[in-house]
Design an enzyme around this catalytic site. Structure first.
Site, PDB file in Angstrom:
ATOM      1  N   TYR A 142      71.359  28.458  67.212  1.00  9.50           N
ATOM      2  CA  TYR A 142      72.571  27.638  67.365  1.00  9.50           C
ATOM      3  C   TYR A 142      73.377  27.553  66.067  1.00  9.50           C
ATOM      4  O   TYR A 142      74.574  27.331  66.107  1.00  9.50           O
ATOM      5  CB  TYR A 142      72.206  26.214  67.788  1.00  9.50           C
ATOM      6  CG  TYR A 142      72.074  26.022  69.279  1.00  9.50           C
ATOM      7  CD1 TYR A 142      71.140  26.742  70.007  1.00  9.50           C
ATOM      8  CD2 TYR A 142      72.876  25.109  69.966  1.00  9.50           C
ATOM      9  CE1 TYR A 142      71.003  26.561  71.365  1.00  9.50           C
ATOM     10  CE2 TYR A 142      72.744  24.928  71.327  1.00  9.50           C
ATOM     11  CZ  TYR A 142      71.808  25.650  72.026  1.00  9.50           C
ATOM     12  OH  TYR A 142      71.689  25.466  73.377  1.00  9.50           O
ATOM     13  N   LYS A 192      58.261  33.145  70.778  1.00  8.27           N
ATOM     14  CA  LYS A 192      57.966  34.521  71.191  1.00  8.27           C
ATOM     15  C   LYS A 192      57.492  35.296  69.960  1.00  8.27           C
ATOM     16  O   LYS A 192      58.196  36.150  69.422  1.00  8.27           O
ATOM     17  CB  LYS A 192      59.165  35.174  71.879  1.00  8.27           C
ATOM     18  CG  LYS A 192      59.171  34.861  73.377  1.00  8.27           C
ATOM     19  CD  LYS A 192      60.170  35.608  74.186  1.00  8.27           C
ATOM     20  CE  LYS A 192      59.878  37.088  74.342  1.00  8.27           C
ATOM     21  NZ  LYS A 192      58.816  37.381  75.346  1.00  8.27           N
ATOM     22  N   ASP A 225      58.547  32.973  77.692  1.00  7.98           N
ATOM     23  CA  ASP A 225      58.733  33.458  79.064  1.00  7.98           C
ATOM     24  C   ASP A 225      57.587  32.992  79.955  1.00  7.98           C
ATOM     25  O   ASP A 225      57.788  32.540  81.086  1.00  7.98           O
ATOM     26  CB  ASP A 225      58.911  34.986  79.087  1.00  7.98           C
ATOM     27  CG  ASP A 225      57.813  35.749  78.328  1.00  7.98           C
ATOM     28  OD1 ASP A 225      57.065  35.103  77.556  1.00  7.98           O
ATOM     29  OD2 ASP A 225      57.720  36.974  78.499  1.00  7.98           O
ATOM     30  N   ASP A 249      66.382  24.332  74.908  1.00  6.04           N
ATOM     31  CA  ASP A 249      67.537  24.128  75.784  1.00  6.04           C
ATOM     32  C   ASP A 249      67.222  24.628  77.183  1.00  6.04           C
ATOM     33  O   ASP A 249      67.419  23.931  78.179  1.00  6.04           O
ATOM     34  CB  ASP A 249      68.741  24.882  75.200  1.00  6.04           C
ATOM     35  CG  ASP A 249      69.985  24.724  76.050  1.00  6.04           C
ATOM     36  OD1 ASP A 249      70.262  23.576  76.467  1.00  6.04           O
ATOM     37  OD2 ASP A 249      70.672  25.734  76.302  1.00  6.04           O
ATOM     38  N   ASP A 253      65.987  22.339  80.837  1.00  8.89           N
ATOM     39  CA  ASP A 253      66.703  22.349  82.117  1.00  8.89           C
ATOM     40  C   ASP A 253      65.742  22.662  83.255  1.00  8.89           C
ATOM     41  O   ASP A 253      65.805  22.070  84.332  1.00  8.89           O
ATOM     42  CB  ASP A 253      67.828  23.399  82.116  1.00  8.89           C
ATOM     43  CG  ASP A 253      69.185  22.795  81.778  1.00  8.89           C
ATOM     44  OD1 ASP A 253      69.218  21.822  81.001  1.00  8.89           O
ATOM     45  OD2 ASP A 253      70.213  23.301  82.287  1.00  8.89           O
TER      46      ASP A 253
HETATM   47  C1  IPM Z   1      72.144  20.470  75.967  1.00  9.56           C
HETATM   48  C2  IPM Z   1      73.426  21.198  76.242  1.00  9.56           C
HETATM   49  C3  IPM Z   1      74.072  21.545  74.916  1.00  9.56           C
HETATM   50  C4  IPM Z   1      73.170  22.535  74.234  1.00  9.56           C
HETATM   51  C5  IPM Z   1      75.510  22.059  75.009  1.00  9.56           C
HETATM   52  C6  IPM Z   1      76.410  21.101  75.725  1.00  9.56           C
HETATM   53  C7  IPM Z   1      76.057  22.405  73.644  1.00  9.56           C
HETATM   54  O1  IPM Z   1      73.208  22.298  77.059  1.00  9.56           O
HETATM   55  O2  IPM Z   1      72.181  19.449  75.268  1.00  9.56           O
HETATM   56  O3  IPM Z   1      71.112  20.902  76.468  1.00  9.56           O
HETATM   57  O4  IPM Z   1      73.222  23.750  74.503  1.00  9.56           O
HETATM   58  O5  IPM Z   1      72.386  22.091  73.394  1.00  9.56           O
HETATM   59 MG    MG Z   2      71.208  22.412  77.812  1.00 11.59          MG
END
Ligand code: IPM
Ligand code: MG
Length: 368
Positions: A142, A192, A225, A249, A253
């Protein structure tokens, strides 16, 4: 003594709607529990760009540095898609994370009993699920340099760099081991190392920290993975997962969706202790700004409410009040109160964002 201070950055899309419910709850704690906060507000994301031409002003950044905790709603929207990279709403959030040095991002994925049927996985795979992803938040791909789009040999090349120093790995590893001690005492470190040198270093440093400082905590290692696969196959094998910025990240999710709704999950981003001993901290829901449903009263405020519960626990030493708020949310869900995102196949009438907030407050009242 001065009241603890909170900066609210509601942001874009559904951010202001869900934050409105949190403000009611903050008010409740002031009225009913004698826990008053000095609340200030400012802009972040697209709304800040619209007002000031930047996703985060220096003044808002300075306020965030000065308060005891920041509560953020969400940022982003399709109208900002074509903006220059440096002006995009997301840059506001990334600047907060970087300048506050919030290196430890806690993303719990917990499956509420009342919602076990909402997961896309079988109920017995997710019922009782309680995992904590600790995502490194200030480094990695990032932020690594060099980055950019350059021209090389007559064509363009896009470059980002994964970069971790030993001390950056040490501090997030400590944070994961500390948390594990208060939970199931198990950490799975994810990278990884089979293809990335940064992963080799990550694995080595995490192991060293465990051996030297946390010999009582069980440590395992997994490639990212495989971790994605294991999260879907058998998520209850995990307690604490510690991983880098990008893998964290993606995996968070995935973990979030196991629980049935992204609308349910809070997060805390913590940095080093300030002069008052509290960690620098920003709390935000894991979900985004959901522009498609903004302004319609459909958004689920629970992730943002639970983010405030995390603030009570991690910034204000109010663990039992955090428990009270989490139990109030659980009670409301057990009573069958559902926002639109939580409507199962059997249907029913969803409550609005604001009705959900009111029901949580009623449950808080009932807890007294
Ligand atoms: C998160 C989001 C952020 C990230 C975005 C909005 C920059 O996806 O907080 O998970 O990628 O960190
Ligand atoms: Mg995210």
């Amino acid at each position: 003594m001065a009241n603890p201070s909170l900066l609210i950055l509601a942001g874009d899309g559904i951010g202001p709607e869900v934050m409105a419910e949190v403000k009611k709850i903050i008010g409740w704690y002031g009225d009913k529990r004698g826990l008053a906060f000095d609340v200030s507000e400012d802009l972040v994301g697209g709304c800040s760009y619209d007002a000031h031409g930047t996703p985060l002003t220096d003044a808002a950044m300075a306020k965030a540095q000065a308060v005891d905790a920041v509560l953020l709603g969400a940022v982003g929207g399709p109208q900002y898609d074509d903006l220059d990279f440096a002006l995009k709403p997301e840059r506001g959030l990334l600047r907060l994370r970087k300048e506050m040095d919030l290196y430890s991002n806690l993303r719990p994925a917990q499956c509420f009993d009342a919602l076990a049927d909402f997961s896309s996985l079988k109920k017995d795979v997710v019922a009782g699920l309680d995992i904590m992803i600790v995502r490194e938040l200030t480094s990695g791909v990032y932020f690594g340099e060099p980055r950019g789009i350059f021209t090389e040999g007559g064509e363009r090349v896009g470059i980002n760099t994964q970069r971790y120093t030993e001390s950056q790995i040490v501090r997030v590893a400590r944070s994961a081991f500390e948390l594990a001690r208060r939970r199931g005492n198990k950490v799975c470190s994810v990278e990884k190392a089979n293809v990335m040198e940064s992963g080799v270093l990550w694995r080595e440093v995490v192991t060293k920290v465990r051996d030297a400082e946390y010999p009582d905590v069980a440590l395992s290692h997994m490639y990212a993975d495989n971790c994605a696969m294991q999260l879907v196959r058998n998520p209850k094998q995990f307690d604490v997962i510690v991983t880098d910025n990008l893998f964290g990240d993606i995996l968070s999710d995935c973990a979030a969706m196991l629980t049935g709704s992204l609308g349910m999950l809070p997060s805390a981003s913590l940095g080093a202790p300030m002069a008052n001993g509290r960690p620098k901290a920003l709390y935000e829901p894991v979900h985004g700004s959901a522009p498609d449903i903004a302004g319609q009263g459909k958004a689920n405020p629970i992730a943002c409410v639970l983010s405030f519960a995390m603030a009570l626990r991690y910034s204000f030493d109010q663990g039992s009040e955090a428990d009270r708020l989490e139990k109030a949310v659980e009670k409301v869900l057990a009573d069958g109160v559902r926002t639109a995102d939580l409507m199962g196949p059997e249907g029913g009438v969803p409550v609005t964002t604001s009705e959900m907030g009111d029901r949580i407050i009623a449950a808080l009242d009932a807890s007294l």
